[in-house]
Design a protein around this motif. Sequence first.
Motif, mmCIF file in Angstrom:
data_model
loop_
_atom_site.group_PDB
_atom_site.id
_atom_site.type_symbol
_atom_site.label_atom_id
_atom_site.label_comp_id
_atom_site.label_asym_id
_atom_site.label_seq_id
_atom_site.Cartn_x
_atom_site.Cartn_y
_atom_site.Cartn_z
ATOM 1 N N SER A 24 0.820 -1.216 0.000
ATOM 2 C CA SER A 24 0.000 0.000 0.000
ATOM 3 C C SER A 24 0.852 1.263 0.000
ATOM 4 N N ARG A 25 0.228 2.336 -0.361
ATOM 5 C CA ARG A 25 0.845 3.664 -0.342
ATOM 6 C C ARG A 25 1.203 4.078 1.097
ATOM 7 N N PHE A 26 0.430 3.590 2.077
ATOM 8 C CA PHE A 26 0.642 3.985 3.478
ATOM 9 C C PHE A 26 1.591 3.042 4.229
ATOM 10 N N ALA A 27 2.126 2.028 3.559
ATOM 11 C CA ALA A 27 3.000 1.038 4.211
ATOM 12 C C ALA A 27 4.149 1.668 4.998
ATOM 13 N N PRO A 28 4.810 2.731 4.485
ATOM 14 C CA PRO A 28 5.910 3.311 5.268
ATOM 15 C C PRO A 28 5.460 3.948 6.591
ATOM 16 N N LYS A 29 4.171 4.168 6.737
ATOM 17 C CA LYS A 29 3.669 4.783 7.969
ATOM 18 C C LYS A 29 3.233 3.743 9.008
ATOM 19 N N ILE A 30 3.344 2.469 8.669
ATOM 20 C CA ILE A 30 3.053 1.405 9.624
ATOM 21 C C ILE A 30 4.321 1.125 10.424
ATOM 22 N N ALA A 31 4.180 1.007 11.728
ATOM 23 C CA ALA A 31 5.314 0.702 12.611
ATOM 24 C C ALA A 31 5.531 -0.817 12.592
ATOM 25 N N TRP A 32 6.187 -1.292 11.543
ATOM 26 C CA TRP A 32 6.385 -2.732 11.356
ATOM 27 C C TRP A 32 7.162 -3.350 12.511
ATOM 28 N N GLU A 33 8.062 -2.596 13.125
ATOM 29 C CA GLU A 33 8.845 -3.147 14.238
ATOM 30 C C GLU A 33 7.961 -3.480 15.437
ATOM 31 N N ILE A 34 6.855 -2.753 15.608
ATOM 32 C CA ILE A 34 5.933 -3.082 16.699
ATOM 33 C C ILE A 34 5.200 -4.379 16.374
ATOM 34 N N CYS A 35 4.865 -4.598 15.116
ATOM 35 C CA CYS A 35 4.246 -5.879 14.720
ATOM 36 C C CYS A 35 5.160 -7.036 15.114
ATOM 37 N N GLU A 36 6.443 -6.870 14.853
ATOM 38 C CA GLU A 36 7.404 -7.920 15.215
ATOM 39 C C GLU A 36 7.356 -8.202 16.712
ATOM 40 N N ARG A 37 7.302 -7.158 17.521
ATOM 41 C CA ARG A 37 7.271 -7.334 18.987
ATOM 42 C C ARG A 37 5.935 -7.906 19.440
ATOM 43 N N ARG A 38 4.845 -7.509 18.791
ATOM 44 C CA ARG A 38 3.502 -7.940 19.189
ATOM 45 C C ARG A 38 3.267 -9.423 18.905
ATOM 46 N N ARG A 39 3.962 -9.965 17.927
ATOM 47 C CA ARG A 39 3.705 -11.357 17.530
ATOM 48 C C ARG A 39 3.795 -12.308 18.703
ATOM 49 N N LEU A 40 4.670 -12.021 19.648
ATOM 50 C CA LEU A 40 4.832 -12.902 20.804
ATOM 51 C C LEU A 40 3.761 -12.685 21.865
ATOM 52 N N GLN A 41 3.016 -11.588 21.753
ATOM 53 C CA GLN A 41 1.994 -11.291 22.750
ATOM 54 C C GLN A 41 0.673 -10.882 22.116
ATOM 55 N N LEU A 42 0.322 -11.524 21.018
ATOM 56 C CA LEU A 42 -0.968 -11.244 20.397
ATOM 57 C C LEU A 42 -2.066 -11.662 21.362
#
Length: 184
Positions: A24-42
């Motif tokens: 998406s056009r907005f992909a650079p505005k997603i904090a992908w590093e937080i997704c990485e951290r959240r995966r262990l505590q979804l």
Amino acid sequence: MPISADAFLESDQVQALELAMKSSRFAPKIAWEICERRRLQLHATLASGIPETDLDRYAAVVQDLLDQIGPISVCLKGPFLGTRNTGRIYFPVYPQKIGGDDAFALVQKSIGVSPTKLYLVGYYHMRQELDPLETRELAELIDQWRDRIVVRTTIPFLELYATNDDLALSARVHAKIGAKDAKR
């Protein structure tokens, strides 16, 4: 309610949605590093604000309930934007019905919390506001995915967290509460 990162990330639907988000056009505005951290505590929060002095008592009450109802089947649907934490994209959770009530409402009632009927797994976090074109693209993506089931799984246990932040990134598991014969 913890959600297995494997069940979430191995879903074909989640993978297709993730590809759409990254393209998406907005992909650079997603904090992908937080997704990485959240995966262990979804997780989806079923009750919050429980005093730490009552955690063991509530864990015992929920244990009794899970011993009666067993593991809980759930499905997660496509992305959802709320009105409170507007920088997050959530996945709504739909638990199985037991005796006419959703299973999570039974958990909430067992500890004296009013049923919310809304359970969300937060995953994507925006680092910046979207411009009008990005906002439209996100709205179209959400409309396209909103009614799709992206994950079906069974929750064999619930976790009681002690945390001081609303992302639960600093959470520690106070108790794992499993149904009889469920793997903890």
